[in-house]
Scaffold this active site. Sequence first.
Site, PDB file in Angstrom:
ATOM      1  N   HIS A 193      -0.868   8.929   3.364  1.00 36.41           N
ATOM      2  CA  HIS A 193      -0.544  10.224   2.778  1.00 36.41           C
ATOM      3  C   HIS A 193      -1.705  11.174   3.044  1.00 36.41           C
ATOM      4  CE1 HIS A 193       2.388   8.116  -0.164  1.00 36.41           C
ATOM      5  NE2 HIS A 193       3.032   8.583   0.886  1.00 36.41           N
ATOM      6  N   GLU A 196      -4.641  12.449   0.596  1.00 32.87           N
ATOM      7  CA  GLU A 196      -5.430  11.457  -0.140  1.00 32.87           C
ATOM      8  C   GLU A 196      -6.701  11.116   0.636  1.00 32.87           C
ATOM      9  OE1 GLU A 196      -2.559   8.381  -1.003  1.00 32.87           O
ATOM     10  OE2 GLU A 196      -1.195   9.833  -1.936  1.00 32.87           O
ATOM     11  N   ARG A 247       1.408  16.132   2.205  1.00 33.73           N
ATOM     12  CA  ARG A 247       1.510  14.697   1.966  1.00 33.73           C
ATOM     13  C   ARG A 247       2.046  13.918   3.168  1.00 33.73           C
ATOM     14  NH1 ARG A 247       3.071  10.997  -2.429  1.00 33.73           N
ATOM     15  NH2 ARG A 247       4.807   9.658  -1.787  1.00 33.73           N
ATOM     16  N   HIS A 316      -4.672   4.276  -1.256  1.00 33.29           N
ATOM     17  CA  HIS A 316      -4.067   5.541  -1.663  1.00 33.29           C
ATOM     18  C   HIS A 316      -4.941   6.170  -2.757  1.00 33.29           C
ATOM     19  CE1 HIS A 316       0.139   4.985   0.046  1.00 33.29           C
ATOM     20  NE2 HIS A 316      -0.405   3.796   0.246  1.00 33.29           N
ATOM     21  N   GLU A 389      -4.490   2.331  -5.611  1.00 35.90           N
ATOM     22  CA  GLU A 389      -4.658   3.749  -5.955  1.00 35.90           C
ATOM     23  C   GLU A 389      -6.095   3.932  -6.448  1.00 35.90           C
ATOM     24  OE1 GLU A 389      -2.469   6.150  -5.555  1.00 35.90           O
ATOM     25  OE2 GLU A 389      -0.607   5.034  -5.184  1.00 35.90           O
TER      26      GLU A 389
END
Length: 428
Positions: A193, A196, A247, A316, A389
Amino acid sequence: MSLLLTALIFNCLFIACFTAPQEHVWTEEVVSYSGFQLWSITPHNKEARDWLWKIRCDYELDVWKESRSGNSTMDLLIPPDFQTELKLRLTDAKIPYVVTISDVQTVINNANSNVTISDEISKAQGHKMDWSSFHRLIDIYDYLTYLENTYPQIVKLIKIGWSYEGRPLYVVRISSASSPDTNPAIWIDGEIHAREWISSALATYIIHQLVEVDGNAGLWSNVDWYIMPMMNPDGYQFTHTKNRLWRKSRSISGKFCRGVDLNRNFGYKWGGLGAGRIPCSETFRGPAAFSEPETAAVSEFIQSKSTKIKVFLTLHSYGQLILLPWGYSYPAVYPPDYDELLALAKNAASKFVRFKYSVGNTVELLYTASGNSADWAKSIGIKYTYCVELGNIGTYGFVLPPSLILPICEDFFPALKVFADKAATTTN
């Protein structure tokens, strides 16, 4: 209410929201987020969460973080035109909120202006990379080339394909083996993405630590590392030149919109819950599984190494989560060896000091995401697959300040020994 009925309601809400146009992007003009705010909103029960989800859909707001249960917050990007009205509606609904970023563009400007390596230092060390600033694509690729040229005994730069706009897709192989595919391996990727940025920063930091710090040589003495810092180079370039919060990829998706969510384009349970059906959706799944040159190249390469890859990490941001399969179904379903995956993830998370990570199923901690890369990796037989994440938990969202790059990277790196030890001893 039955689980089936709950799932159907959730599915209808999700489809209704994510088929709404999100990105009308044929224009190539620079996008400004001046006056946009990030709000952290706390719905205290399911009714409040459903109401907030409807608000998100009605106003076509960008969700930075979903609220799943309990007192977890939802982070929403609020355009200036809606702020007064939404403040009144939240107050009337007795749903508390906090403005965590008062002007998103100011934060973006501060982060983008912090490249610190001078030409003199760059010439002396052979590259411009450091981890006190976010770097452009050319700096990252030049650094990978520098490492291959400087450490040819252990580093090989493998071009596995080309992006939609014709940029090379590189995987870095770090190994002490004289021939490939003799050791068990770990896969790490970043920047699937585009917005990020911390994911590619961490991936390059891991490469730096493995290759250039002598004390870490033991991590690759009997384990090979395949690291792809930049899975979405087109989108990443676009975030630096046109739209910081972009994104998706940059392929032509329809008459008015561009881009595919590469993390909805993998071929396991493709096209289900959590994947947008129309091109303007931020989570657009693409016209078919592996329709994008990026995902096709990555899947082909990983499949060629799948019997050797024991651990799969896709990086991410944000939220400080280690997410386990499966991510395609609501209610959540689990692979048969879920407890083994959970134990390893908890062991890795125990190594974090500054940033504490929650560990659990993707659907339970985050959201449904059919066609995601970690589910696909698990489906082809890679035992330990995780989506990570990275920090923070919402203070900065996707526009992390450069001052947090090193703290996040340094905090994360010790956990890699846990994964390396497991990869070295996993036989199936």
